[in-house]
Motif scaffolding. Structure first.
Motif, short mmCIF file in Angstrom:
data_model
loop_
_atom_site.label_atom_id
_atom_site.label_comp_id
_atom_site.label_asym_id
_atom_site.label_seq_id
_atom_site.Cartn_x
_atom_site.Cartn_y
_atom_site.Cartn_z
N GLU A 74 0.95 -1.11 -0.30
CA GLU A 74 0.16 0.13 -0.03
C GLU A 74 1.01 1.18 -0.28
OE1 GLU A 74 0.10 -2.57 1.76
OE2 GLU A 74 1.08 -1.50 4.16
N THR A 75 1.82 0.98 0.37
CA THR A 75 3.12 2.16 0.81
C THR A 75 3.56 2.23 -0.86
OG1 THR A 75 4.87 1.07 1.40
CG2 THR A 75 3.16 1.96 3.05
N GLU A 76 4.52 1.72 -1.32
CA GLU A 76 5.54 1.56 -2.96
C GLU A 76 4.98 0.36 -4.20
OE1 GLU A 76 9.05 0.92 -1.55
OE2 GLU A 76 8.86 -1.15 -0.94
N ASP A 77 4.89 1.27 -4.80
CA ASP A 77 5.27 0.26 -6.52
C ASP A 77 6.77 0.01 -6.45
OD1 ASP A 77 2.80 -0.07 -7.25
OD2 ASP A 77 2.53 1.61 -8.49
N ILE A 78 7.10 -1.50 -6.84
CA ILE A 78 8.39 -1.73 -6.82
C ILE A 78 9.28 -1.51 -8.37
CG2 ILE A 78 10.18 -3.57 -6.32
CD1 ILE A 78 8.83 -2.77 -3.89
N PHE A 79 9.53 0.10 -8.58
CA PHE A 79 10.06 0.22 -9.98
C PHE A 79 11.69 -0.65 -10.08
CE2 PHE A 79 8.03 4.19 -11.34
CZ PHE A 79 6.92 3.04 -11.36
N TYR A 105 16.70 -1.55 -5.97
CA TYR A 105 15.31 -1.61 -6.60
C TYR A 105 14.60 0.09 -6.02
CZ TYR A 105 11.95 -1.86 -2.73
OH TYR A 105 11.81 -2.43 -1.21
N THR A 106 13.83 1.16 -7.11
CA THR A 106 13.53 2.15 -6.85
C THR A 106 11.65 1.87 -6.34
OG1 THR A 106 14.03 3.72 -9.20
CG2 THR A 106 12.09 4.13 -8.26
N SER A 107 11.85 2.52 -5.02
CA SER A 107 10.33 2.84 -4.35
C SER A 107 9.82 3.57 -4.79
CB SER A 107 10.79 2.81 -3.27
OG SER A 107 11.26 1.71 -2.66
N ALA A 108 8.43 3.77 -5.57
CA ALA A 108 8.07 5.17 -6.29
C ALA A 108 6.99 4.74 -5.24
CB ALA A 108 7.05 4.28 -7.41
N TYR A 109 6.83 5.88 -4.26
CA TYR A 109 5.82 5.44 -2.94
C TYR A 109 4.46 5.76 -3.85
CZ TYR A 109 9.63 5.28 0.15
OH TYR A 109 10.76 3.90 -0.07
#
Ligand code: FRU
Length: 515
Positions: A74-79, A105-109
């Motif tokens: 619920e807090t981040e997509d994993i880019f 990895y990139t946290s897309a918040y």
């Protein structure tokens, strides 16, 4: 499932079983297995819910899909990002004897996060050879409070005064590659940035940086900086470019001539000057469907192998397949070679040669023709075999012809098919998919791509890999590469080779199938 689309599922390219994928992520070789993580929507076949899917292979042709490796919450997509083997246990996630695999990895918040609206770099690690992953509780490890800071590629850099980790990532909208260093993968220090330069009309994404010896000479090492661009690539939409230069541990210094177009020229849009400027850039692929190419880490013997996403953001979400959607390119081994005094990348698809110790693919000869002439005539090639990919190798002296054409998936009346032409007057390879089959699912799909090709001693050398929904063309030993998706609809498709407007000599022509 959408009726009739299972026949498009490739024989030797990776697709997820029944979901969406985009960029290859975390490419790493470990303990006899190639790991391919990838941007994945575990719940559907369009972009969303970004997580890292996972597949492994021994031969880079046949893949086994595993459960999702790193899931969004619920807090981040994993880019997108990369994986390193932490041999020295610098992170403390493993032990000296059993190194952890560490994903950067990139946290897309998302809105629910205290970092909402930013993209920052985070870690996850695996202590079971990449099969299960745990997020680091200290995430994110690197933030710039930026909305578009992403796609970290990390590698071990051996400098004169010791080794450290180096990260290349992007400030996507500023068309900048940013460089950082670290001793433990957890705390990072800014080094420098590079860009904008060359194709800079769109966002810069998924960078990579690695050294290679030019023509195998260990005394002549050059660094290759890959920068993927979307939009603004040479064939339109998304594509990959590269720069050649030197990395001194802190900065990337492009070679003279590597930065071709003055910054900003490509932003002119469709103008003739912009198109000409784009031709001067160094392109990994001149086709429509090769994006987000990055390389494996930890491959033995210094081999450098890249994989791209075989798609284009122009129409990616609409490809006419279900339940799966989109695939990776073949793995391609890259080298540097001197072309007119400048180092240039060459790419060879990894077909049978890397399979030692793995499961060997069964290549079967369909045709092996010696020298013959084609003069305003056509020669039929063996048909595609359902369930297999076809590999066509040709050496041709175009001589006095106007054009030499391969027609793939051709209908018997000749009205349909994908045409790969060499045009003698323009010295260009042209890939025309306007009549390739289903092109109507998106207005930007029907297209013609072209790439300049320098013949060597008058000889055109082609290696063409045709799978159920793709054509990958490697010309002149991989100096020029063109990749296009196609969705052929013809019932009993034929393959033909022809020469028009003169006489061409076919020096070599082999066709084999790979299952
Ligand atoms: C490139 C990209 C990356 C990003 C990922 C999101 O295709 O846009 O920049 O990390 O896809 O799925």
């Amino acid at each position: 499932a959408q009726a009739g689309t299972s026949r498009f599922r490739p024989a030797i390219h990776f697709t997820a079983r029944d979901t969406w994928l985009n960029d290859p992520n975390g490419l790493v070789f470990y303990d006899g297995l190639y790991h391919l993580f990838f941007q994945n929507n575990p719940y559907g076949n369009v972009w969303g819910n970004m997580s890292w899917g996972h597949a492994t292979s021994r031969d880079l042709l046949h893949w086994t899909e595993h459960p999702v490796a790193i899931a969004c919450d619920e807090t981040e997509d994993i880019f997108s990002g990369s994986v390193v083997v932490d041999h020295g246990n610098t992170s403390g996630f493993g032990t000296a004897d059993a190194p952890a695999l560490v994903a950067i990895y990139t946290s897309a918040y998302k809105a629910a996060s205290e970092h909402s609206g930013t993209q920052a770099q985070s870690l996850a690690y695996s202590t079971d050879a990449g099969m299960t992953w745990r997020k680091y509780e200290g995430n994110p490890v690197l933030t710039r409070n930026s909305a578009n800071f992403r796609d970290p590629k990390v590698f071990r850099y051996q400098g004169a005064y010791g080794a450290c980790w180096v990260m290349v990532a992007v400030e996507a909208q500023h068309q900048k590659v940013v460089f950082y260093r670290s001793d433990d993968l957890k705390s990072w220090e800014f080094l420098s940035d590079f860009g904008p330069a060359n194709a800079d009309a769109g966002e810069w994404e998924c960078p990579d940086l690695f050294p290679l010896a030019v023509d195998g000479d260990p005394g002549n090492i050059k660094w290759v900086l890959i920068v993927n661009v979307n939009p603004g690539a040479v064939a339109g939409g998304s594509g990959g470019q590269y720069f050649i230069g030197h990395f001194d541990g802190a900065r990337f210094l492009p070679d003279e001539g590597s930065v071709a177009a003055p910054a900003g020229v490509s932003a002119l849009g469709d103008s003739v000057a912009a198109a000409a400027a784009l031709q001067e850039c160094l392109w990994l692929d001149w086709g429509r469907d090769c994006y987000a190419s990055v390389s494996f880490s930890n491959v033995p013997d210094g081999r450098r192998i890249i994989i791209g996403w075989m798609n284009n953001w122009d129409y990616a979400n609409e490809l006419p397949t279900a339940p799966w959607r989109s695939s990776m390119t073949l793995a391609r081994e890259v080298h540097l070679t001197a072309v007119n005094g400048s180092a240039r990348l060459v790419q060879q698809p990894v077909l049978a040669d890397l399979c030692a110790g793995g499961q060997l693919p069964t290549a079967q000869d369909q045709m092996n023709a010696g020298t013959f002439e084609l003069r305003n005539s056509a020669h039929q090639l063996p048909d595609a075999v359902p369930g297999s990919a076809q590999i066509i190798e040709a050496e041709i002296l175009p001589g006095s012809t106007e054009r030499v054409d391969f027609r793939l998936f051709r209908s018997s009346d000749g009205s349909k098919g994908t045409i790969l032409s060499y045009n003698t007057t323009s010295a260009q390879l042209i890939l025309d998919r306007r009549q390739s089959g289903n092109t109507g699912f998106h207005g930007k799909f029907a297209s013609v791509e072209s790439a300049p090709v320098d013949l060597e001693n008058g000889v055109l050398k082609l290696l063409i890999v045709v799978d159920h929904c793709s054509v990958e063309v490697f010309a002149q030993g991989g100096k020029v590469v063109l990749t296009d998706l196609i969705f052929p609809e013809t019932e009993n498709p034929e393959n033909w080779l022809s020469a028009e407007g003169g006489s061409a000599t076919i020096l070599k022509l082999t066709v084999s199938t790979l299952t």
